[in-house]
Design a protein around this motif. Structure first.
Motif, short mmCIF file in Angstrom:
data_model
loop_
_atom_site.label_atom_id
_atom_site.label_comp_id
_atom_site.label_asym_id
_atom_site.label_seq_id
_atom_site.Cartn_x
_atom_site.Cartn_y
_atom_site.Cartn_z
N PRO A 7 -1.04 76.90 189.98
CA PRO A 7 -1.55 76.75 191.34
C PRO A 7 -0.78 77.58 192.37
O PRO A 7 -1.38 78.16 193.28
CB PRO A 7 -1.38 75.25 191.62
CG PRO A 7 -1.43 74.61 190.27
CD PRO A 7 -0.77 75.61 189.35
N ASN A 10 -1.85 81.10 192.00
CA ASN A 10 -3.22 81.25 192.52
C ASN A 10 -3.21 81.37 194.04
O ASN A 10 -3.95 82.18 194.60
CB ASN A 10 -4.08 80.06 192.09
CG ASN A 10 -4.39 80.08 190.61
OD1 ASN A 10 -4.19 81.08 189.93
ND2 ASN A 10 -4.85 78.95 190.10
N GLU A 33 -10.02 79.44 195.69
CA GLU A 33 -9.80 78.30 196.59
C GLU A 33 -10.71 77.13 196.24
O GLU A 33 -10.27 75.97 196.23
CB GLU A 33 -10.01 78.73 198.05
CG GLU A 33 -8.93 79.62 198.58
CD GLU A 33 -9.22 80.14 199.98
OE1 GLU A 33 -8.24 80.36 200.72
OE2 GLU A 33 -10.40 80.33 200.34
N GLU A 36 -9.43 75.50 192.97
CA GLU A 36 -8.21 74.74 193.20
C GLU A 36 -8.53 73.41 193.90
O GLU A 36 -7.95 72.38 193.57
CB GLU A 36 -7.20 75.55 194.02
CG GLU A 36 -6.53 76.67 193.23
CD GLU A 36 -5.69 76.15 192.07
OE1 GLU A 36 -4.96 75.15 192.22
OE2 GLU A 36 -5.78 76.75 190.98
N ASN A 39 -10.06 71.14 191.33
CA ASN A 39 -9.02 70.64 190.44
C ASN A 39 -8.24 69.50 191.09
O ASN A 39 -7.94 68.49 190.45
CB ASN A 39 -8.05 71.75 190.04
CG ASN A 39 -8.60 72.63 188.94
OD1 ASN A 39 -9.55 72.27 188.26
ND2 ASN A 39 -8.02 73.80 188.78
N GLU A 40 -7.92 69.64 192.37
CA GLU A 40 -7.19 68.58 193.08
C GLU A 40 -8.02 67.31 193.16
O GLU A 40 -7.53 66.21 192.94
CB GLU A 40 -6.79 69.05 194.48
CG GLU A 40 -6.01 68.03 195.26
CD GLU A 40 -4.70 67.60 194.59
OE1 GLU A 40 -4.29 66.45 194.82
OE2 GLU A 40 -4.11 68.39 193.83
#
Length: 129
Positions: A7, A10, A33, A36, A39-40
């Protein structure tokens, strides 16, 4: 060659891609973005699912506690009902809104003697009372 992704890397790549005026770089930065952020969100959902107590149906058709959430345990806490400061005496569950939408889910709560009589509260078999 196989590359590993991280991350923090990235985020740095996104910063570098945004320096370019190339539309392909802008697209790649935006996509990283988005991925990510997804994923969060999935990490948070997974943590929620790991912490959420589960209930099983016994042979008599009663819901019983399957596991205890990490924040729970064998000690009673305060009543879970809003603005109630009394000690909880009963473990059970209510049906609550699923944060992911769709159907409601059984959510473990602890209630005081007054709130355990609420129509939406269901006492768990084997409660600690």
């Amino acid at each position: 060659m196989e590359a590993k992704t991280y991350p923090t890397m990235n985020a740095r790549i996104v910063d570098l891609l945004k320096l370019s005026s190339d539309p392909i770089h802008a697209y790649a930065a935006k996509r990283i973005e988005e991925l990510e952020a997804e994923n969060e969100r999935l990490r948070e959902l997974l943590q929620y699912e790991e912490d959420r107590p589960r209930f099983d149906m016994d042979a008599n058709g009663h819901l019983t506690r399957h596991t205890i959430c990490k924040t729970g345990g064998s000690q009673m806490r305060k009543c879970c009902y809003v603005n109630c400061e009394r000690e909880a005496t009963t473990e059970g569950f209510v049906f609550a809104r699923n944060p992911e939408g769709g159907t409601e889910i059984a959510t473990a709560v602890q209630a005081c003697d007054e709130h355990k009589n609420e129509p939406g509260f269901f006492e768990a078999e084997g409660s600690l009372t």
